[in-house]
Design a protein around this motif. Structure first.
Motif, PDB file in Angstrom:
ATOM      1  N   LEU A   1      -3.054 -19.002   5.865  1.00 61.09           N
ATOM      2  CA  LEU A   1      -2.887 -18.296   7.120  1.00 61.09           C
ATOM      3  C   LEU A   1      -2.947 -19.305   8.247  1.00 61.09           C
ATOM      4  N   PRO A   2      -2.485 -19.013   9.438  1.00 61.08           N
ATOM      5  CA  PRO A   2      -1.880 -17.745   9.817  1.00 61.08           C
ATOM      6  C   PRO A   2      -0.426 -17.688   9.369  1.00 61.08           C
ATOM      7  N   GLY A   3       0.043 -16.492   9.097  1.00 61.65           N
ATOM      8  CA  GLY A   3       1.433 -16.354   8.707  1.00 61.65           C
ATOM      9  C   GLY A   3       1.776 -14.916   8.400  1.00 61.65           C
ATOM     10  N   PHE A   4       3.061 -14.676   8.215  1.00 58.49           N
ATOM     11  CA  PHE A   4       3.516 -13.309   7.996  1.00 58.49           C
ATOM     12  C   PHE A   4       2.970 -12.754   6.681  1.00 58.49           C
ATOM     13  N   GLY A   5       2.955 -13.609   5.653  1.00 58.31           N
ATOM     14  CA  GLY A   5       2.457 -13.168   4.350  1.00 58.31           C
ATOM     15  C   GLY A   5       1.019 -12.694   4.445  1.00 58.31           C
TER      16      GLY A   5
ATOM     17  N   LEU B   1       0.904  -9.285   6.207  1.00 60.22           N
ATOM     18  CA  LEU B   1       1.402  -8.224   5.332  1.00 60.22           C
ATOM     19  C   LEU B   1       0.360  -7.895   4.258  1.00 60.22           C
ATOM     20  N   THR B   2      -0.227  -8.934   3.660  1.00 62.28           N
ATOM     21  CA  THR B   2      -1.237  -8.704   2.624  1.00 62.28           C
ATOM     22  C   THR B   2      -2.412  -7.894   3.176  1.00 62.28           C
ATOM     23  N   GLY B   3      -2.926  -8.330   4.324  1.00 66.99           N
ATOM     24  CA  GLY B   3      -4.064  -7.636   4.918  1.00 66.99           C
ATOM     25  C   GLY B   3      -3.751  -6.182   5.198  1.00 66.99           C
ATOM     26  N   MET B   4      -2.575  -5.935   5.750  1.00 66.42           N
ATOM     27  CA  MET B   4      -2.242  -4.560   6.124  1.00 66.42           C
ATOM     28  C   MET B   4      -1.965  -3.691   4.905  1.00 66.42           C
ATOM     29  N   VAL B   5      -1.350  -4.257   3.882  1.00 64.92           N
ATOM     30  CA  VAL B   5      -1.122  -3.494   2.650  1.00 64.92           C
ATOM     31  C   VAL B   5      -2.465  -3.168   2.007  1.00 64.92           C
ATOM     32  N   TYR B   6      -3.358  -4.150   2.001  1.00 64.07           N
ATOM     33  CA  TYR B   6      -4.686  -3.925   1.427  1.00 64.07           C
ATOM     34  C   TYR B   6      -5.387  -2.772   2.141  1.00 64.07           C
ATOM     35  N   GLN B   7      -5.237  -2.748   3.459  1.00 68.16           N
ATOM     36  CA  GLN B   7      -5.917  -1.717   4.235  1.00 68.16           C
ATOM     37  C   GLN B   7      -5.308  -0.337   4.000  1.00 68.16           C
TER      38      GLN B   7
END
Lengths: 285, 362
Positions: free
Chosen positions: A150-154, A157-163
């Motif tokens: 991090l920081p980056g788009f991946g 995306l991972t954090g938000m999908v996890y949430q």
């Protein structure tokens, strides 16, 4: 159950409570926001009641268009990834024993108890160079030296999908549990392989559920403003981040309100479009 | 002790969000049955707790004036409340701690009762930046608290301390910096102007501001994190994940004292000095008490006490203070500070904010 059209005002009584809640917690705040979005910003003060369109004009620029486009794209990707992962997972979950199901659901519910802040900081540690998962890969001899992910788009995306994933599973679960098992059996009897039966029978049978889930996750992801800040670079900041900046740090309530109104309208329009397209396909089918 | 300083911005974020009423509703924390009393607005959270604990009881003991402290939200919500209350002849607090930008905004509507320098014994020892004046020379506010934002580094990644803000621009530091995310709290335009354009006066014109933005754009590839939340950067600095950046001098010093490999450096161009004033609402009739309070707070002993207990930089010249060199260095420096151009954040805040956002997001 006996159903007849309501005749007296009293017959509407059960609707009063939800109606009052809707007015108090949605209509009033949203109307206030719309009103404020037309107020006049005073740089040396706060704002004065007025009717100006300057706040909307400022928003209508290539810059904010880009940010809005990114926010929508991010929310759509989060929704798509969540459903892609959660649908097969939930289907397999409903096929397993009661005990396994209970354990998984408890685990998912406990993930829901984590706040966005905790999720953000946990992932930023996991993705860091000094303490992150790449250290494990180095230890396993798969990587030469630890890297920051991090920081980056991946990372965003991972954090938000996890949430959003636990919500997705919990929304899909009731529909999949109630799915008639004979559908699958019939498909298998007629010679379909399990994957083929899954994609040709189960998925189409639950199309409405899937669309509803996509919309729910999309709306949920659209409001995220902490994870893009913690895990992303400035170009990954969503419109919600800029709204927060204006409202809290610049005290520019009218502009923040105008951006928020715009975001709500765009997402409503997208949701409406999805339903319209879905409905039309249903009619022609 | 000033560990909680970490939460300065967090608090701003939380309080600014919409508890505008909290200041008025906040319960008085110290109120004794004295005849004379004064209501003092202090930034809620860390500052209020420290003042309630270390400063106000001493003041009451010395002067017999009871202090009723009121938690005020930082940001502009408190200014707006004072303004509206004053129109109705009310003062939710007599004296308030007010950011420099808000002090200027209040001046534009004559919200602050002019203060009488003759009633402040140490007036002449105040550093010039701690006297806020109306354009005609009347005193609108006197320095209350001050702190420094300096160039901080991880000592393991940088065995040698950098000596200039120009280090932020060094291509060798690619993807290594943590900087504050907003034009109005990072003060990087001022840093750019002082480092490369001969001083913050270069920002007088729009042309100069655009030039500073242009120069600042060169920093972008070096920045790994634009932070709003201090905890985020402090952690990364300590671990070496993000080994350089701008941060609060006193908090960094405390982290170093705890054994973390970090250091705070006053670059040769100076640290960034941000501060708040004591201002008196025009609706207040406690003019006498307010002067006694400001006089008391501006004494060398009390400034020393605040530096030791609250971690603020003194508002008085170093010569009159009773701080040891070490104590002074923990909160301040004699290198001429970079003083933010607060006037720009009143007159051109939206334009600067827009340019800034486009610069770092775009």
């Amino acid at each position: 159950m006996r159903r007849e059209p309501p005749r007296a005002i009293g017959d509407y009584a059960p609707l009063f409570f939800p109606a009052v809640m809707l007015v108090v917690f949605f209509v009033v705040p949203f109307s206030t926001m719309i009103a404020v979005s037309f107020f006049k910003r005073d740089q040396a003060g706060f704002y004065t009641p007025d009717f100006v369109t300057a706040n909307y004009e400022r928003f209508l620029s290539a810059f904010f268009g880009g940010v809005l486009g990114f926010s929508l794209m991010l929310a759509i990707m989060v929704a798509a990834v969540c459903v892609l992962v959660a649908f097969p997972f939930t289907y397999l979950l409903t096929q397993s024993s009661r005990r396994v199901q209970t354990i998984w659901l408890v685990v998912l519910l406990s993930v829901l108890s984590l706040s966005e802040v905790i999720i953000g900081f946990a992932w930023s540690t996991l993705f860091s160079r000094t303490a992150g998962i790449t250290n494990l890969l180095v230890a396993a001899g798969l990587m030469a030296e630890p890297q920051a992910l991090l920081p980056g788009f991946g990372a965003v995306l991972t954090g938000m999908v996890y949430q959003a994933l636990p919500y997705t599973v919990l929304v899909l679960y009731p529909a999949l549990v109630r799915l008639d098992p004979t559908l699958m059996e019939a498909a298998r009897t007629l010679g379909a392989s399990p994957p083929r039966a899954f994609f040709n029978v189960i998925v189409p049978a639950l199309r409405n559920t899937i669309v509803a889930t996509l919309i729910m996750v999309f709306v949920f992801a659209l409001g995220s403003y902490l994870l893009p800040q913690i895990l992303g670079r400035p170009q990954h900041w969503t419109l919600s981040v800029l709204i927060t900046d204006q409202a809290i740090y610049q005290s520019n309530m009218p502009f923040a309100a105008a951006m928020a109104v715009f975001l709500v309208l765009i997402s409503l329009a997208l949701v409406g479009l999805t339903l319209l397209v879905g409905g039309r396909r249903e009619a022609s089918a | 002790m000033t560990k909680l300083m970490n939460h300065r911005l967090n608090r701003r974020a939380v309080l600014g969000a919409g508890v505008a009423g909290a200041g008025i509703l906040a319960m008085p924390s110290i109120l004794r049955a004295q005849d004379r009393s004064i209501k003092v607005g202090v930034y809620g959270g860390y500052f209020k707790d420290s003042f309630d604990k270390n400063i106000f009881p001493e003041f009451t003991k010395a002067t017999g004036i009871a202090v009723e402290s009121v938690a005020e939200p930082t940001g502009e919500a408190w200014l707006v409340q004072l303004e509206q209350a004053a129109r109705a002849g009310q003062a939710p607090a007599d004296l308030s701690m007010m950011s420099q930008t808000s002090t200027l905004k209040g001046q534009s509507t004559e919200l602050w009762t002019p203060l009488d320098p003759a009633k402040v014994k140490n007036y002449d020892d105040l550093l010039p930046q701690f006297v806020a004046k109306y354009p005609d020379g009347r005193v609108a506010g006197i320095g209350a608290v001050a702190w420094y934002i300096t160039l901080v580094t991880n000592t393991e990644a940088y065995p040698e301390a950098p000596d200039s803000w120009a280090a932020l621009w060094d291509p060798a530091n690619k993807d290594k910096l943590g900087l504050l995310a907003l034009v109005s709290n990072s003060f990087l335009l001022e840093v750019t102007a002082k480092t490369f354009m001969g001083g913050t006066d270069a920002l007088d014109t729009e042309e100069g501001q655009l030039k500073a933005f242009e120069k600042l754009a060169e920093v972008k590839p070096n920045v790994r994190l634009w932070y709003r939340d201090e905890a985020q950067f402090e952690q990364a600095l300590k671990s070496g994940e993000i080994p350089m950046g701008q941060y609060y001098h006193d908090v960094t010093g405390l982290a170093a004292a705890d054994g973390h490999p970090v250091r705070s450096t006053f670059p040769k161009e100076g640290g960034i000095q941000d501060s708040g004033n004591w201002v008196l609402s025009k609706a207040s009739d406690k003019v006498e008490e307010a002067h006694v309070f400001i006089d008391y707070m501006s004494q060398p002993e009390i400034q020393g006490l605040m530096s030791r207990k609250v971690g603020t930089a003194p508002t008085l010249k170093k010569g009159v203070l009773d701080l040891s060199d070490e104590e002074f260095a923990a909160v301040s420096s004699e290198i001429d500070p970079i003083i933010p151009r607060y006037d720009l954040y009143t007159s051109k805040s939206d334009w600067l904010n827009q340019k800034w956002t486009e610069l770092i997001v775009g």
